[in-house]
Scaffold this motif. Structure first.
Motif, PDB file in Angstrom:
ATOM      1  N   PHE A   1       0.836  -1.218  -0.089  1.00  0.00           N
ATOM      2  CA  PHE A   1      -0.015   0.122  -0.006  1.00  0.00           C
ATOM      3  C   PHE A   1       0.871   1.182  -0.043  1.00  0.00           C
ATOM      4  O   PHE A   1       2.020   1.269   0.574  1.00  0.00           O
ATOM      5  N   GLU A   2       0.342   2.145  -0.557  1.00  0.00           N
ATOM      6  CA  GLU A   2       0.980   3.439  -0.591  1.00  0.00           C
ATOM      7  C   GLU A   2      -0.035   4.588  -0.182  1.00  0.00           C
ATOM      8  O   GLU A   2      -1.083   4.902  -0.809  1.00  0.00           O
ATOM      9  N   VAL A   3       0.638   5.228   1.079  1.00  0.00           N
ATOM     10  CA  VAL A   3      -0.461   6.408   1.476  1.00  0.00           C
ATOM     11  C   VAL A   3      -0.520   7.577   0.814  1.00  0.00           C
ATOM     12  O   VAL A   3       0.617   8.123   0.473  1.00  0.00           O
ATOM     13  N   MET A   4      -1.593   7.998   0.617  1.00  0.00           N
ATOM     14  CA  MET A   4      -1.389   9.517  -0.387  1.00  0.00           C
ATOM     15  C   MET A   4      -1.408  10.559   0.676  1.00  0.00           C
ATOM     16  O   MET A   4      -1.880  10.352   1.810  1.00  0.00           O
ATOM     17  N   LYS A   5      -0.937  11.894   0.234  1.00  0.00           N
ATOM     18  CA  LYS A   5      -0.923  12.957   0.983  1.00  0.00           C
ATOM     19  C   LYS A   5      -2.163  13.580   1.021  1.00  0.00           C
ATOM     20  O   LYS A   5      -3.160  13.113   0.272  1.00  0.00           O
ATOM     21  N   ASN A   6      -2.444  14.068   2.028  1.00  0.00           N
ATOM     22  CA  ASN A   6      -3.605  14.740   2.685  1.00  0.00           C
ATOM     23  C   ASN A   6      -3.910  16.265   1.964  1.00  0.00           C
ATOM     24  O   ASN A   6      -3.938  17.282   2.478  1.00  0.00           O
ATOM     25  N   ARG A   7      -4.232  15.958   0.480  1.00  0.00           N
ATOM     26  CA  ARG A   7      -4.394  17.126  -0.247  1.00  0.00           C
ATOM     27  C   ARG A   7      -5.261  16.812  -1.331  1.00  0.00           C
ATOM     28  O   ARG A   7      -5.746  15.945  -1.681  1.00  0.00           O
ATOM     29  N   VAL A   8      -6.180  18.055  -1.473  1.00  0.00           N
ATOM     30  CA  VAL A   8      -7.384  17.997  -2.452  1.00  0.00           C
ATOM     31  C   VAL A   8      -6.822  18.374  -3.780  1.00  0.00           C
ATOM     32  O   VAL A   8      -5.677  18.417  -4.026  1.00  0.00           O
ATOM     33  N   ALA A   9      -7.604  18.184  -4.821  1.00  0.00           N
ATOM     34  CA  ALA A   9      -7.259  18.471  -6.042  1.00  0.00           C
ATOM     35  C   ALA A   9      -6.496  19.585  -6.347  1.00  0.00           C
ATOM     36  O   ALA A   9      -5.481  19.618  -7.312  1.00  0.00           O
ATOM     37  N   GLY A  10      -6.807  20.792  -5.706  1.00  0.00           N
ATOM     38  CA  GLY A  10      -5.949  21.959  -6.022  1.00  0.00           C
ATOM     39  C   GLY A  10      -4.954  22.066  -5.085  1.00  0.00           C
ATOM     40  O   GLY A  10      -4.232  23.214  -5.385  1.00  0.00           O
ATOM     41  N   GLY A  11      -4.466  20.992  -4.457  1.00  0.00           N
ATOM     42  CA  GLY A  11      -3.342  20.815  -3.820  1.00  0.00           C
ATOM     43  C   GLY A  11      -3.089  21.465  -2.624  1.00  0.00           C
ATOM     44  O   GLY A  11      -2.364  21.784  -1.872  1.00  0.00           O
ATOM     45  N   ARG A  12      -4.326  21.940  -2.016  1.00  0.00           N
ATOM     46  CA  ARG A  12      -4.549  22.850  -0.884  1.00  0.00           C
ATOM     47  C   ARG A  12      -5.201  21.776   0.259  1.00  0.00           C
ATOM     48  O   ARG A  12      -5.940  20.885  -0.026  1.00  0.00           O
ATOM     49  N   ARG A  13      -4.701  22.097   1.490  1.00  0.00           N
ATOM     50  CA  ARG A  13      -5.083  21.181   2.484  1.00  0.00           C
ATOM     51  C   ARG A  13      -6.724  21.452   2.898  1.00  0.00           C
ATOM     52  O   ARG A  13      -6.781  22.593   3.039  1.00  0.00           O
ATOM     53  N   ARG A  14      -7.428  20.518   3.337  1.00  0.00           N
ATOM     54  CA  ARG A  14      -8.754  20.841   3.856  1.00  0.00           C
ATOM     55  C   ARG A  14      -8.709  20.869   5.516  1.00  0.00           C
ATOM     56  O   ARG A  14      -8.267  19.852   5.868  1.00  0.00           O
ATOM     57  N   GLY A  15      -9.409  21.870   6.154  1.00  0.00           N
ATOM     58  CA  GLY A  15      -9.464  21.739   7.434  1.00  0.00           C
ATOM     59  C   GLY A  15     -11.027  21.716   7.975  1.00  0.00           C
ATOM     60  O   GLY A  15     -11.664  21.710   7.218  1.00  0.00           O
TER      61      GLY A  15
ATOM     62  N   VAL B   1     -12.707  10.859   4.128  1.00  0.00           N
ATOM     63  CA  VAL B   1     -12.223  10.288   5.496  1.00  0.00           C
ATOM     64  C   VAL B   1     -12.623  11.295   6.635  1.00  0.00           C
ATOM     65  O   VAL B   1     -12.193  12.517   6.722  1.00  0.00           O
ATOM     66  N   MET B   2     -13.657  10.895   7.339  1.00  0.00           N
ATOM     67  CA  MET B   2     -14.166  11.890   8.591  1.00  0.00           C
ATOM     68  C   MET B   2     -13.454  11.304   9.907  1.00  0.00           C
ATOM     69  O   MET B   2     -14.194  10.281  10.386  1.00  0.00           O
ATOM     70  N   SER B   3     -12.711  11.753  10.606  1.00  0.00           N
ATOM     71  CA  SER B   3     -12.119  11.158  11.654  1.00  0.00           C
ATOM     72  C   SER B   3     -12.633  11.906  12.934  1.00  0.00           C
ATOM     73  O   SER B   3     -13.583  12.902  12.629  1.00  0.00           O
ATOM     74  N   ASN B   4     -12.355  11.409  14.146  1.00  0.00           N
ATOM     75  CA  ASN B   4     -13.052  11.621  15.079  1.00  0.00           C
ATOM     76  C   ASN B   4     -12.627  13.177  15.621  1.00  0.00           C
ATOM     77  O   ASN B   4     -12.926  13.835  16.583  1.00  0.00           O
ATOM     78  N   SER B   5     -11.580  13.670  14.836  1.00  0.00           N
ATOM     79  CA  SER B   5     -11.060  15.084  15.282  1.00  0.00           C
ATOM     80  C   SER B   5     -12.044  16.025  14.554  1.00  0.00           C
ATOM     81  O   SER B   5     -12.001  17.319  14.925  1.00  0.00           O
ATOM     82  N   GLY B   6     -12.965  15.540  13.909  1.00  0.00           N
ATOM     83  CA  GLY B   6     -13.961  16.564  13.184  1.00  0.00           C
ATOM     84  C   GLY B   6     -13.457  17.177  11.646  1.00  0.00           C
ATOM     85  O   GLY B   6     -14.096  18.127  11.204  1.00  0.00           O
ATOM     86  N   GLU B   7     -12.383  16.646  11.378  1.00  0.00           N
ATOM     87  CA  GLU B   7     -11.798  17.321  10.163  1.00  0.00           C
ATOM     88  C   GLU B   7     -11.984  16.344   9.004  1.00  0.00           C
ATOM     89  O   GLU B   7     -11.560  15.434   8.902  1.00  0.00           O
ATOM     90  N   GLY B   8     -12.489  16.918   7.827  1.00  0.00           N
ATOM     91  CA  GLY B   8     -12.853  15.977   6.653  1.00  0.00           C
ATOM     92  C   GLY B   8     -11.549  16.243   5.687  1.00  0.00           C
ATOM     93  O   GLY B   8     -11.178  17.268   5.595  1.00  0.00           O
ATOM     94  N   GLU B   9     -11.241  14.957   5.268  1.00  0.00           N
ATOM     95  CA  GLU B   9     -10.065  15.109   4.412  1.00  0.00           C
ATOM     96  C   GLU B   9     -10.449  14.275   3.130  1.00  0.00           C
ATOM     97  O   GLU B   9     -11.170  13.395   3.304  1.00  0.00           O
ATOM     98  N   VAL B  10     -10.235  14.666   2.012  1.00  0.00           N
ATOM     99  CA  VAL B  10     -10.460  14.036   0.838  1.00  0.00           C
ATOM    100  C   VAL B  10      -9.366  13.512   0.164  1.00  0.00           C
ATOM    101  O   VAL B  10      -8.268  14.111  -0.057  1.00  0.00           O
ATOM    102  N   GLU B  11      -9.567  12.271  -0.297  1.00  0.00           N
ATOM    103  CA  GLU B  11      -8.243  11.723  -1.038  1.00  0.00           C
ATOM    104  C   GLU B  11      -8.735  11.101  -2.488  1.00  0.00           C
ATOM    105  O   GLU B  11      -9.888  10.448  -2.374  1.00  0.00           O
TER     106      GLU B  11
END
Length: 300
Positions: A229-243, A285-295
């Protein structure tokens, strides 16, 4: 008198010779040339059968199938999932249409709790939405669990609107086929009741497969083939991180703005059959920290 006797004697002898000559027919010569070749003895029937190759109904001789590629020959891209200080994944976590509630414990000393492709940990639990089996106009939440059946794992499905009627089967496909069949029956749909157990339970989802493979003792499962497996970076299509602020404005899925990440748990189904698994899709991915991340997840 003597002359008469001699005359009769010669007459009888002459008559006998004539009759004998007329009874012998002349032998006709054979037409054409006589073959000088010797006739070979007939070939035994069993030799004829053995010399005929086995053919396909289409008339073609089947080719020998090539062996399958090793399961670990390809690297699957997966999403990043948050972990605590001890390396344990933070749960619950939402991946696509599934919410992972528990990863369970790997039973490595019983061969029936894994195969070369999947591991079925005891205590594993995910939640997802699907058509209700008692209300033709509604969906409900289903919790899919794995319990210890001693000799083999038991795949259990509990519907939120039928809390006291769990469905238990020896395979994930067997359990979900029951749900699909009853959901189709109440809607009077004449459709196939087939279901992919690994898809519905989440085992075919690459990110979940990695999470299970990372559990203690997973490497001790002798029949299981460790996968790459290869873990992808936490970035959206535009290269910006989502918070956390991205949740309020909705989520991005494959570049399309949709509903909030907290409401992404939904059923991708049409006519009672799921249209596709979460493998290869862009999962939120919706973790229990409340931050949505898109991969964007893909299998190569």
């Amino acid at each position: 008198m003597i002359l008469l006797i001699l005359y009769l004697f010669f007459t009888l002898v002459s008559s006998a010779q004539h009759s004998q000559a007329s009874s012998v027919r002349p032998i006709k010569k054979a037409r054409g040339r006589l073959s000088t070749k010797k006739l070979s003895p007939p070939t035994p029937a069993n030799n004829i059968v053995n010399s005929v190759p086995i053919t396909h109904p289409s008339g073609k001789v089947p080719k020998k199938r090539a062996s399958k590629r090793p399961l670990n020959a390809k690297t699957m891209k997966v999403q990043h999932v948050e972990q605590d200080e001890k390396g344990n994944y933070k749960l619950p976590v939402q991946i696509g249409i599934l919410t992972v509630l528990s990863l369970g414990t790997v039973v490595y000393d019983r061969d029936t709790f894994h195969n070369e492709r999947y591991i079925w940990p005891v205590g594993y639990a995910v939640k997802r939405a699907y058509n209700s089996m008692i209300n033709s106009k509604a969906q409900t939440m289903y919790v899919c669990k794995i319990e210890d059946g001693t000799e083999n794992p038991k795949f259990v499905i509990e519907a939120e609107d039928q809390p006291n009627k769990p469905i238990i089967a020896n395979t994930a496909t067997g359990a979900w086929t029951t749900v699909v069949r009853e959901a189709n029956a109440i809607r009077q749909r004449d459709h196939s009741n087939s279901a992919s157990g690994p898809d519905y339970f989440g085992f075919s989802q690459a990110t979940i497969r990695k999470m299970i493979q990372d559990l203690p003792n997973a490497h001790k499962c002798k029949n299981y083939v460790m996968q790459n497996f290869e873990v992808m970076k936490n970035r959206v299509a535009g290269g910006r991180r989502r918070g956390a602020g991205a949740r309020a404005n909705g989520n991005v899925r494959n570049g399309v703005v949709g509903s909030p990440a907290s409401a992404i748990v939904q059923s991708r189904e049409e006519n009672g059959v799921e249209t596709g698994s979460s493998v290869g899709d862009g999962d939120v991915v919706m973790s229990n920290s409340g931050e949505g991340e898109v991969e964007l997840e893909s299998e190569e």
